[in-house]
Write a protein that holds these residues in place. Sequence first.
Motif, PDB file in Angstrom:
ATOM      1  N   GLY A   1       0.772  -1.233   0.000  1.00  0.00           N
ATOM      2  CA  GLY A   1       0.000   0.000   0.000  1.00  0.00           C
ATOM      3  C   GLY A   1       0.803   1.283   0.000  1.00  0.00           C
ATOM      4  N   ASP A   2       2.108   1.193  -0.176  1.00  0.00           N
ATOM      5  CA  ASP A   2       2.944   2.406  -0.117  1.00  0.00           C
ATOM      6  C   ASP A   2       3.474   2.779  -1.502  1.00  0.00           C
ATOM      7  N   GLU A   3       2.558   2.986  -2.429  1.00  0.00           N
ATOM      8  CA  GLU A   3       2.923   3.364  -3.789  1.00  0.00           C
ATOM      9  C   GLU A   3       3.636   4.710  -3.830  1.00  0.00           C
ATOM     10  N   ALA A   4       3.274   5.615  -2.920  1.00  0.00           N
ATOM     11  CA  ALA A   4       3.873   6.960  -2.921  1.00  0.00           C
ATOM     12  C   ALA A   4       5.386   6.879  -2.700  1.00  0.00           C
ATOM     13  N   THR A   5       5.823   6.088  -1.744  1.00  0.00           N
ATOM     14  CA  THR A   5       7.260   5.934  -1.503  1.00  0.00           C
ATOM     15  C   THR A   5       7.935   5.296  -2.708  1.00  0.00           C
ATOM     16  N   LEU A   6       7.288   4.308  -3.298  1.00  0.00           N
ATOM     17  CA  LEU A   6       7.844   3.642  -4.479  1.00  0.00           C
ATOM     18  C   LEU A   6       8.056   4.636  -5.620  1.00  0.00           C
ATOM     19  N   VAL A   7       7.070   5.443  -5.913  1.00  0.00           N
ATOM     20  CA  VAL A   7       7.168   6.381  -7.027  1.00  0.00           C
ATOM     21  C   VAL A   7       8.231   7.439  -6.758  1.00  0.00           C
ATOM     22  N   ARG A   8       8.274   7.970  -5.541  1.00  0.00           N
ATOM     23  CA  ARG A   8       9.300   8.981  -5.207  1.00  0.00           C
ATOM     24  C   ARG A   8      10.699   8.392  -5.325  1.00  0.00           C
ATOM     25  N   PHE A   9      10.901   7.211  -4.771  1.00  0.00           N
ATOM     26  CA  PHE A   9      12.215   6.579  -4.803  1.00  0.00           C
ATOM     27  C   PHE A   9      12.627   6.239  -6.230  1.00  0.00           C
ATOM     28  N   ALA A  10      11.703   5.669  -6.996  1.00  0.00           N
ATOM     29  CA  ALA A  10      12.013   5.295  -8.386  1.00  0.00           C
ATOM     30  C   ALA A  10      12.370   6.525  -9.212  1.00  0.00           C
ATOM     31  N   CYS A  11      11.647   7.607  -9.028  1.00  0.00           N
ATOM     32  CA  CYS A  11      11.923   8.841  -9.772  1.00  0.00           C
ATOM     33  C   CYS A  11      13.309   9.387  -9.413  1.00  0.00           C
ATOM     34  N   ASP A  12      13.610   9.436  -8.119  1.00  0.00           N
ATOM     35  CA  ASP A  12      14.917   9.933  -7.679  1.00  0.00           C
ATOM     36  C   ASP A  12      16.047   9.053  -8.201  1.00  0.00           C
ATOM     37  N   LEU A  13      15.870   7.737  -8.115  1.00  0.00           N
ATOM     38  CA  LEU A  13      16.910   6.813  -8.564  1.00  0.00           C
ATOM     39  C   LEU A  13      17.113   6.907 -10.069  1.00  0.00           C
ATOM     40  N   GLU A  14      16.036   6.992 -10.806  1.00  0.00           N
ATOM     41  CA  GLU A  14      16.136   7.086 -12.262  1.00  0.00           C
ATOM     42  C   GLU A  14      16.873   8.353 -12.692  1.00  0.00           C
ATOM     43  N   GLN A  15      16.600   9.467 -12.024  1.00  0.00           N
ATOM     44  CA  GLN A  15      17.249  10.724 -12.379  1.00  0.00           C
ATOM     45  C   GLN A  15      18.717  10.759 -11.955  1.00  0.00           C
TER      46      GLN A  15
END
Length: 136
Positions: free
Chosen positions: A101-115
């Motif tokens: 249920g923690d999609e928000a953390t996943l999206v923030r982390f994935a975006c930061d890591l990708e950049q």
Amino acid sequence: MPLSYAREVFEAMRKVRADVGEATKGFDILLTPSMPCTALPHSIKTTLSEGVSLDQFRDTYQSLYQYLGVFNVTGQPSVTLPLFHDGEGLPIGIQIVARFGDEATLVRFACDLEQATPAAQFVVNCEDGCKNILTR
């Protein structure tokens, strides 16, 4: 498989979800490889190739997607990003998994890591016969 096995299958899936949830509850994010190898060239026989037997399909699928399947069963939010490339330009993927249920953390982390990775500097040029030519 007969429908009579449905209860057993759903119970096994419930147990996997509970066990993985318990094992990972202390972590915000898990990082795994997407596959045990770099991406396969299109010329390689895969699970979608014609003439593949059921046993070959199962064995190939289980070996290639061993890191992804468990989170398909648990329902934990996850994403795979091609963050690096091998010497031939084929992508190397990283799977990022968050808590239930923690999609928000996943999206923030994935975006930061990708950049923050070298892959953010590359663009895949697929207009030339999809040869995966990387250009800056």
